[in-house]
Design an enzyme around this catalytic site. Structure first.
Site, short mmCIF file in Angstrom:
data_model
loop_
_atom_site.label_atom_id
_atom_site.label_comp_id
_atom_site.label_asym_id
_atom_site.label_seq_id
_atom_site.Cartn_x
_atom_site.Cartn_y
_atom_site.Cartn_z
N ASP A 116 -0.24 -3.57 8.65
CA ASP A 116 0.30 -2.24 8.91
C ASP A 116 1.34 -1.97 7.83
O ASP A 116 2.39 -2.60 7.82
CB ASP A 116 0.92 -2.21 10.32
CG ASP A 116 1.40 -0.82 10.71
OD1 ASP A 116 1.28 0.12 9.89
OD2 ASP A 116 1.90 -0.68 11.85
N GLU B 243 -1.85 3.80 17.69
CA GLU B 243 -0.73 2.85 17.50
C GLU B 243 0.59 3.60 17.46
O GLU B 243 1.60 3.13 17.99
CB GLU B 243 -0.93 2.07 16.19
CG GLU B 243 0.13 0.97 15.96
CD GLU B 243 1.39 1.42 15.23
OE1 GLU B 243 2.34 0.61 15.14
OE2 GLU B 243 1.43 2.56 14.75
N GLU B 244 0.56 4.75 16.80
CA GLU B 244 1.81 5.48 16.60
C GLU B 244 2.39 6.02 17.92
O GLU B 244 3.54 6.43 17.97
CB GLU B 244 1.60 6.63 15.60
CG GLU B 244 1.19 6.16 14.20
CD GLU B 244 2.31 5.46 13.43
OE1 GLU B 244 3.40 5.28 14.01
OE2 GLU B 244 2.08 5.09 12.26
N ASP C 33 -11.92 -11.96 -5.37
CA ASP C 33 -10.91 -10.95 -5.66
C ASP C 33 -11.37 -9.63 -5.02
O ASP C 33 -12.53 -9.25 -5.14
CB ASP C 33 -10.79 -10.78 -7.18
CG ASP C 33 -9.75 -9.74 -7.53
OD1 ASP C 33 -8.57 -10.05 -7.44
OD2 ASP C 33 -10.15 -8.60 -7.88
N ILE C 34 -10.48 -8.98 -4.31
CA ILE C 34 -10.81 -7.68 -3.70
C ILE C 34 -10.50 -6.60 -4.74
O ILE C 34 -9.36 -6.49 -5.21
CB ILE C 34 -9.99 -7.44 -2.42
CG1 ILE C 34 -10.28 -8.54 -1.39
CG2 ILE C 34 -10.27 -6.06 -1.85
CD1 ILE C 34 -11.70 -8.61 -0.89
N ASP D 67 1.00 4.38 5.80
CA ASP D 67 1.06 4.04 7.23
C ASP D 67 -0.02 4.79 8.00
O ASP D 67 0.21 5.89 8.45
CB ASP D 67 2.45 4.37 7.78
CG ASP D 67 2.61 4.01 9.23
OD1 ASP D 67 1.75 3.28 9.76
OD2 ASP D 67 3.59 4.46 9.84
N ASP E 147 -2.90 -4.23 -3.93
CA ASP E 147 -3.85 -5.19 -4.49
C ASP E 147 -3.55 -6.61 -4.00
O ASP E 147 -4.43 -7.33 -3.53
CB ASP E 147 -3.75 -5.12 -6.02
CG ASP E 147 -4.87 -5.88 -6.70
OD1 ASP E 147 -5.93 -6.12 -6.06
OD2 ASP E 147 -4.70 -6.26 -7.87
N HIS F 272 -4.08 -0.38 12.32
CA HIS F 272 -4.21 0.90 13.03
C HIS F 272 -4.68 1.97 12.07
O HIS F 272 -4.24 2.04 10.92
CB HIS F 272 -2.93 1.27 13.79
CG HIS F 272 -1.79 1.80 12.99
ND1 HIS F 272 -1.68 3.13 12.62
CD2 HIS F 272 -0.68 1.19 12.51
CE1 HIS F 272 -0.54 3.30 11.96
NE2 HIS F 272 0.07 2.14 11.87
N HIS G 4 6.43 8.06 7.88
CA HIS G 4 6.24 9.05 8.96
C HIS G 4 6.54 10.48 8.49
O HIS G 4 6.95 11.33 9.30
CB HIS G 4 7.07 8.68 10.21
CG HIS G 4 6.47 7.53 10.97
ND1 HIS G 4 6.95 7.10 12.18
CD2 HIS G 4 5.41 6.76 10.69
CE1 HIS G 4 6.21 6.07 12.62
NE2 HIS G 4 5.27 5.86 11.72
N1 TRP Z 1 3.59 1.40 12.35
C1 TRP Z 1 4.91 0.88 12.45
C2 TRP Z 1 5.73 1.98 13.08
O1 TRP Z 1 5.38 3.12 12.88
C3 TRP Z 1 5.50 0.53 11.13
C4 TRP Z 1 6.40 -0.62 11.22
C5 TRP Z 1 7.75 -0.59 11.34
C6 TRP Z 1 6.02 -1.97 11.18
N2 TRP Z 1 8.21 -1.83 11.39
C7 TRP Z 1 7.17 -2.70 11.29
C8 TRP Z 1 4.80 -2.60 11.05
C9 TRP Z 1 7.13 -4.07 11.28
C10 TRP Z 1 4.75 -3.98 11.05
C11 TRP Z 1 5.92 -4.71 11.17
O2 TRP Z 1 6.71 1.74 13.76
ZN ZN Z 2 1.99 1.91 11.18
#
Ligand code: TRP
Ligand code: ZN
Ligand code: CA
Length: 429
Positions: free
Chosen positions: A191, A162-163, A34-35, A128, A293, A116, A278
């Site tokens: 993510d 990533e963004e 279990d984490i 996020d 969890d 990310h 965002h």
């Molecule tokens: N980091 C993604 C983004 O900013 C968030 C996201 C949107 C996402 N749709 C997704 C992550 C589907 C995984 C799967 O766009």
């Molecule tokens: Zn994201």
């Protein structure tokens, strides 16, 4: 075509004796711990503090990004991981990926999980993607606490930028030598896994990864749906684009929860899964603890299940005994064999048993074709080799080829008069 696949016995071996005591699951894998949610949340508190101390965000090119990376790296270094910081440049700023390898496991079967680590510049990015970053970190730390000895090599990753368009993960994949790329048997992406009005979404990609997540959720009685809020919108796309099997978890971004979804998952229909997506309000209060969890535990389950699976026992054969005529001094002919039910790549010593009847074997050029069409030369022609037949076993290093798929034996007769046929051939994995 007669395919006599000696059926794969499911792995029967129990935990290796030098493994720490852990409950064995009936499929031969080890049970995941279990984490602790409190540990995952402690990482989120740290990410929030880092953002607050660095202008309110953890974005690419900002001081809050590198501080986040230093935090994660220090935890991993102390836990015995081999960490690597990979630098890249994007839009005039230095970006960083963090890669953490857990020593041991089969270097030809690398199981990866990643998230990310950057936020957008408008906020701290706690859901996020502090959430995915913290879940992957705490799973890695659990691997260390268990001193896990997986069958696969485990590699965890935190991506930069990533963004700004999956920049860090694409840089990693593009700079991975092709032999190393071929060794990555799967990539799991997290993510946004703690959305405040959560859905339980599983990526619909690699069937084995998808199944392990769906089974885990079925086991706790929580329904899941396939992730559809933008396939390719996170770092798994960088891996999927080069043919690496991917999977992952997601609790929803700006899309609205339907009444049907609220009925099965709770929460508020008609509201976004994450109304702070965002935005500056993506802080530590923007997290649903239950979702965080569950997804942390689900990731640990996937790493333990996929990472400790015993490889299929060696020695299974697949055979085609249908005769194929080899026309005299003409185009090549092939005989096909379909291999299924295996995982990962073919062995470094794939044995190719060949039984060709022919009245002048020097006429023959013989190749093995992998499922992707790659040709391995087994035998060249030779005008002086007047003996009959090719009845022998060749050994091929096929470790860069996926095991499952249609393999072919290709035979060409390149000189006039003598002829023959493929009597049978077989692959032994
Ligand atoms: N980091 C993604 C983004 O900013 C968030 C996201 C949107 C996402 N749709 C997704 C992550 C589907 C995984 C799967 O766009
Ligand atoms: Zn994201
Ligand atoms: Ca001939």
């Amino acid at each position: 075509m007669a395919v006599a696949g000696l059926l794969a016995a499911s792995p029967t071996s129990s935990a290796m004796p030098d493994r720490p005591a852990a409950a064995d699951v009936s499929d031969g894998t080890l049970a995941a711990p279990d984490i602790p949610l409190s540990n995952v949340k402690a990482h989120l508190t740290q990410f929030q503090s880092i953002a607050t101390a660095n202008g309110g965000n953890r974005a690419h090119g900002r001081t809050g990004y590198k501080a986040s990376l230093d935090y994660v790296k220090a935890k991993l270094d102390a836990a015995g991981f081999t960490t690597t910081v990979q630098q890249f440049t994007y839009s005039g700023s230095t970006g960083y990926n963090l890669i953490a390898d857990w020593p041991g496991g089969d270097p030809n079967q690398v199981l990866m999980a990643g998230a990310h680590l950057d936020s957008v510049s408008s906020g701290a990015g706690i859901n996020d993607n502090g959430s995915g970053s913290a879940a992957v970190l705490e799973t890695a730390l659990a691997v260390s606490r268990a001193q896990l000895q997986p069958t696969k090599h485990l590699r965890f990753a935190w991506w930069g930028a990533e963004e700004l368009g999956l920049v860090g993960s694409r840089y990693y994949v593009n700079n991975l030598p092709s032999t190393d790329r071929a060794r990555v048997s799967g990539y799991i992406n997290l993510d946004m896994v703690g959305s405040p009005n959560p859905g339980y979404f599983v990526y619909d990609d690699d069937p084995a990864i998808e199944k392990v997540f769906k089974d885990w959720y079925a086991g706790i009685g929580v329904p899941t749906e396939i992730e559809t809020e933008g396939d390719g919108r996170s770092d798994h796309a960088s891996f999927k684009n080069v043919g690496i099997p991917v999977g992952g978890l997601f609790t929803g971004a700006s899309r609205t929860k339907t009444s049907a979804q609220a009925a099965k998952w709770g929460g508020t229909s008609g509201h976004a899964f994450d109304r702070c997506y965002h935005s500056s309000c993506d802080t530590t209060t923007n997290i649903n603890d239950t979702a965080l969890d569950r997804n942390s535990d689900a990731l640990a389950h996937a790493i333990w299940t996929l990472g400790t699976a015993e490889p299929l026992p060696p020695g299974e054969s697949y055979e085609n005994t249908t005769d194929v005529a080899i026309p005299d001094n003409a185009a090549a002919v092939t005989s096909a064999l379909t291999v299924s039910g295996r995982t990962g790549n073919a062995p470094a010593a794939l044995r190719v048993g060949v039984d060709i009847k022919h009245t002048w074997r020097g006429d023959l050029v013989v190749d093995l074709l992998a499922p992707d069409g790659t040709a391995y030369r087994l035998k060249n022609s030779s005008s002086s080799d007047s003996a009959d037949n090719v009845i022998t076993t060749y050994t091929v290093d096929a470790s860069s080829e996926t095991a499952n798929g249609t393999w072919r034996l290709r035979v060409q007769d390149v000189a006039a008069q003598d002829t023959g046929y493929i009597d049978s051939w077989k692959l032994t994995f």
